[in-house]
Design a protein around this motif. Structure first.
Motif, PDB file in Angstrom:
ATOM      1  N   UNK A  11       0.839  -1.197   0.000  1.00  0.00           N
ATOM      2  CA  UNK A  11       0.000   0.000   0.000  1.00  0.00           C
ATOM      3  C   UNK A  11       0.869   1.238   0.000  1.00  0.00           C
ATOM      4  N   UNK A  12       0.266   2.354  -0.385  1.00  0.00           N
ATOM      5  CA  UNK A  12       1.041   3.598  -0.442  1.00  0.00           C
ATOM      6  C   UNK A  12       1.276   4.203   0.941  1.00  0.00           C
ATOM      7  N   UNK A  13       0.611   3.677   1.975  1.00  0.00           N
ATOM      8  CA  UNK A  13       0.840   4.187   3.327  1.00  0.00           C
ATOM      9  C   UNK A  13       1.621   3.213   4.203  1.00  0.00           C
ATOM     10  N   UNK A  14       2.119   2.112   3.613  1.00  0.00           N
ATOM     11  CA  UNK A  14       2.905   1.153   4.379  1.00  0.00           C
ATOM     12  C   UNK A  14       2.139   0.486   5.500  1.00  0.00           C
ATOM     13  N   UNK A  15       0.804   0.331   5.333  1.00  0.00           N
ATOM     14  CA  UNK A  15      -0.029  -0.128   6.436  1.00  0.00           C
ATOM     15  C   UNK A  15       0.320  -1.538   6.913  1.00  0.00           C
ATOM     16  N   UNK A  16       0.793  -2.397   6.015  1.00  0.00           N
ATOM     17  CA  UNK A  16       1.070  -3.779   6.407  1.00  0.00           C
ATOM     18  C   UNK A  16       2.436  -3.916   7.073  1.00  0.00           C
ATOM     19  N   UNK A  17       3.204  -2.852   7.048  1.00  0.00           N
ATOM     20  CA  UNK A  17       4.408  -2.783   7.862  1.00  0.00           C
ATOM     21  C   UNK A  17       5.541  -3.685   7.410  1.00  0.00           C
ATOM     22  N   UNK A  18       6.168  -4.322   8.415  1.00  0.00           N
ATOM     23  CA  UNK A  18       7.399  -5.068   8.205  1.00  0.00           C
ATOM     24  C   UNK A  18       7.372  -6.133   7.129  1.00  0.00           C
ATOM     25  N   UNK A  19       6.364  -7.018   7.087  1.00  0.00           N
ATOM     26  CA  UNK A  19       6.396  -8.080   6.077  1.00  0.00           C
ATOM     27  C   UNK A  19       6.544  -7.565   4.654  1.00  0.00           C
ATOM     28  N   UNK A  20       5.898  -6.459   4.325  1.00  0.00           N
ATOM     29  CA  UNK A  20       6.001  -5.920   2.973  1.00  0.00           C
ATOM     30  C   UNK A  20       7.399  -5.390   2.691  1.00  0.00           C
TER      31      UNK A  20
END
Length: 388
Positions: A11-20
């Protein structure tokens, strides 16, 4: 080698965090070494999905919520076909596997396509007793057991995953997260002032409220210090804003929203200190991202890498209380020499233990063993033997 990674959400806001960010970093390094790589994921953003994340080709579909849950119920029916086609030509599949529909689908497709695959759980697979999780696990866990290896970050995660997959689970292989060290040295010479940073999801486990309480204590002793929170809101923002107002910290503590990766890197580099107040953090990816930017870090003693950072003199470890967090931050802001020593130790820690180069060496070893292992008919499996 043809390598396919699957992660639930980009996502463009990095919502999924570390795994991505971990998946993208691992694949970028694999691509730099000449491997053919693909990332498959759902996409959520203001515009259309990019074709690439950095140098990594991305196959994606728009994220749709088909079941309750922030990430658990995200899916798109056409992603099934994308996974089927991508895995068809893969030598090895690497699923960044949480308890969600995308992970479940990816594991099922890998089994049906008889692909050799590994799973990496990022602290997301813990023993749970709710009826919904038990029902989900009746399908999920047997698929996870078919992996050639399950990659875990810490000994704590090893125990948690073993409690889920049981004695018939795959071998549990320790692979830390890694980042690219700042080879330019530019971050060492940037003026940083007295800016203190929180950069994580605004989620109760991350404890952004504790960051604000800490800021109030520091402000009494160092009125020129400034504090910024960045991250996607996952329910804690109203309380954060209430605390800012209650302590009269308008103009001292600000919320700047979520950041894309490049913006986050710049935010780390501008900060004098990075603070992660979260409890029971499986690893602490943002800590090593800050270290790579040359920024001293403060964390809690329940963070997965706290012991390693303390042993290397690469971070200040606290009990997580606002008082201890404030004491740590004040001590760093008041002592340029100590801050520089911590930053230097942090860069060494990244180079020696948390470099994506070292992590990819380990992954190539695992992938090589996976590719050499014979395929077995359903219901039979042989353990993957890899050192560590």
């Amino acid at each position: 080698m043809r390598v396919v990674h699957v992660v639930t959400l980009v996502s463009d806001d990095g919502a999924y965090g570390g795994p991505t960010s971990v998946a993208a970093g691992q694949l970028e390094e694999c691509a730099a070494r000449g491997h053919e790589v693909t990332l498959v994921a759902l996409w959520r953003g203001a515009g259309p999905a990019p074709d690439r994340i950095g140098s990594v080709p991305l196959r994606s579909r728009p994220a749709r919520s088909v079941l309750p849950g922030r990430f658990t119920g995200l899916m798109h029916p056409l992603l099934v076909g994308d996974l089927w086609r991508a895995m068809g030509g893969a030598d090895v599949v690497h699923v960044h596997a949480g308890r969600d529909l995308v992970s479940l689908t990816a594991l099922a497709v890998a089994v049906l396509r008889r692909r050799r695959f590994v799973a990496q759980t990022h602290g997301m697979v813990q023993p749970r007793r709710s009826a919904a999780v038990r029902l989900f696990d009746r399908v999920y866990v047997p698929l996870l057991r078919r992996a050639r290896g399950c990659l875990v970050l810490t000994e704590q995660e090893r125990r948690a995953v073993a409690g889920v997959v049981g004695e018939n689970g795959p071998p549990l292989l320790t692979v830390p997260n890694g980042v690219r060290p700042d080879a330019s040295g530019e971050a060492e010479h940037r003026p940083r002032g007295r800016q203190v940073l929180f950069l994580a999801r605004l989620h109760p486990r991350k404890r952004p409220e504790a960051f604000v309480e800490m800021a109030a204590l520091v402000h009494r002793r160092m009125p020129d210090a400034r504090f910024t929170l960045h991250g996607a809101d996952e329910g804690a923002l109203p309380e954060v804003l209430r605390l800012i107002a209650a302590h009269g910290l308008e103009g001292v503590v600000s919320y700047g929203g979520a950041l894309e990766h490049a913006e986050a890197v710049r935010a780390y580099a501008r900060a004098a200190v990075y603070v992660l107040p979260s409890v029971d953090e499986p690893f602490g990816m943002t800590l090593i991202e800050a270290l790579a930017a040359g920024t001293p870090v403060v964390c809690t003693d329940t963070c997965g890498i706290a012991e390693e950072l303390a042993a290397r003199g690469a971070g200040v470890v606290t009990d997580g209380s606002p008082r201890e967090l404030a004491d740590a931050v004040c001590g760093l802001l008041a002592d340029d020499g100590r801050r520089e020593a911590l930053a230097a130790a942090g860069r060494r820690a990244v180079a020696e233990a948390f470099s994506v180069h070292a992590v990819t060496d380990r992954l190539e070893e695992i992938y090589g063993r996976v590719c050499q292992a014979p395929r077995h008919p359903p219901g039979r499996r042989e353990p993957l033997r890899v050192g560590g």
